[in-house]
Enzyme design. Structure first.
Site, short mmCIF file in Angstrom:
data_model
loop_
_atom_site.label_atom_id
_atom_site.label_comp_id
_atom_site.label_asym_id
_atom_site.label_seq_id
_atom_site.Cartn_x
_atom_site.Cartn_y
_atom_site.Cartn_z
N ASP A 12 54.57 25.19 -24.90
CA ASP A 12 54.89 24.69 -23.32
C ASP A 12 54.57 22.92 -23.72
OD1 ASP A 12 56.10 24.01 -21.17
OD2 ASP A 12 53.69 23.80 -20.59
N ASP A 14 54.50 20.05 -21.32
CA ASP A 14 54.44 19.36 -19.63
C ASP A 14 52.60 20.04 -19.92
OD1 ASP A 14 56.00 17.05 -19.24
OD2 ASP A 14 56.86 18.32 -18.74
MG LIG Z 1 53.47 22.86 -18.28
#
Ligand SMILES: [Mg+2]
Length: 179
Positions: A12, A14
């Site tokens: 992922d 962020d």
């Molecule tokens: Mg995230």
């Protein structure tokens, strides 16, 4: 966990690679801040995993706050820094859609399916999803991946948790549980 080149790392963005902006989005490169340890960990991860792909929901595009070009510029800068440090991300997938039912929006499988189409050798049973939300964990679990939860923005989520195989403070700690 023993990792070799037959393994794929799904990251992922962020809250894992860069600081997540609370109640907002990274809309330009000058708003992008790497999480602590990431630039040190990525070269070591690059040496272990056969493939490293990023899967990121970017609803800010669907909301009209950022263009595809704007996102690509941020990612080009991000990759330049990562590569200069000896790290590697083989491909970045993003979902611009607002609707939770969009097939590409995590936890739905679209970005995993696309990665498998691009890299047919990806074996989800030899893949690890690292993320900071339950949506990331479900995305990984639904495809049979091992999941690693980073508690950067949700430190109060309970662990053990049925969707989380491991919990690590960040990518440096993740490195410690693989060999
Ligand atoms: Mg995230």
């Amino acid at each position: 966990m023993h990792i070799d080149a037959s393994w794929t790392l799904f990251l992922d963005r962020d809250g894992v690679i860069n600081n997540e902006i609370k109640d907002g989005y990274v809309l330009s490169w000058d708003m992008f801040r790497f999480e602590e340890g990431v630039l040190t960990a990525l070269p070591a991860l690059a040496a272990k995993f056969g493939r490293i792909v990023m899967v990121t929901n970017q609803r800010c595009i669907g909301r009209g706050l950022l263009t595809e070009k704007g996102l690509n510029d941020i990612h080009a800068n991000m990759l330049e820094v990562i590569t200069a440090q000896g790290g590697r991300i083989d491909k970045i997938y993003h979902c611009p859609d607002i609707d939770n039912d969009s097939p590409c929006r995590k936890p739905n499988e679209g970005m995993a399916v696309q990665a498998k189409a691009d890299f047919p050798e990806i074996d989800f049973s030899r893949s690890i999803m690292v993320g900071n939300t339950l949506s990331d964990m479900k995305f990984g679990k639904d495809k049979g991946m091992t999941t690693v939860f980073i508690p950067s923005t949700k430190p109060d989520l309970p662990f053990p948790h049925p969707l989380m195989d491991y919990r690590c403070k960040g990518l440096m700690e993740f490195l410690e549980i693989i060999q």
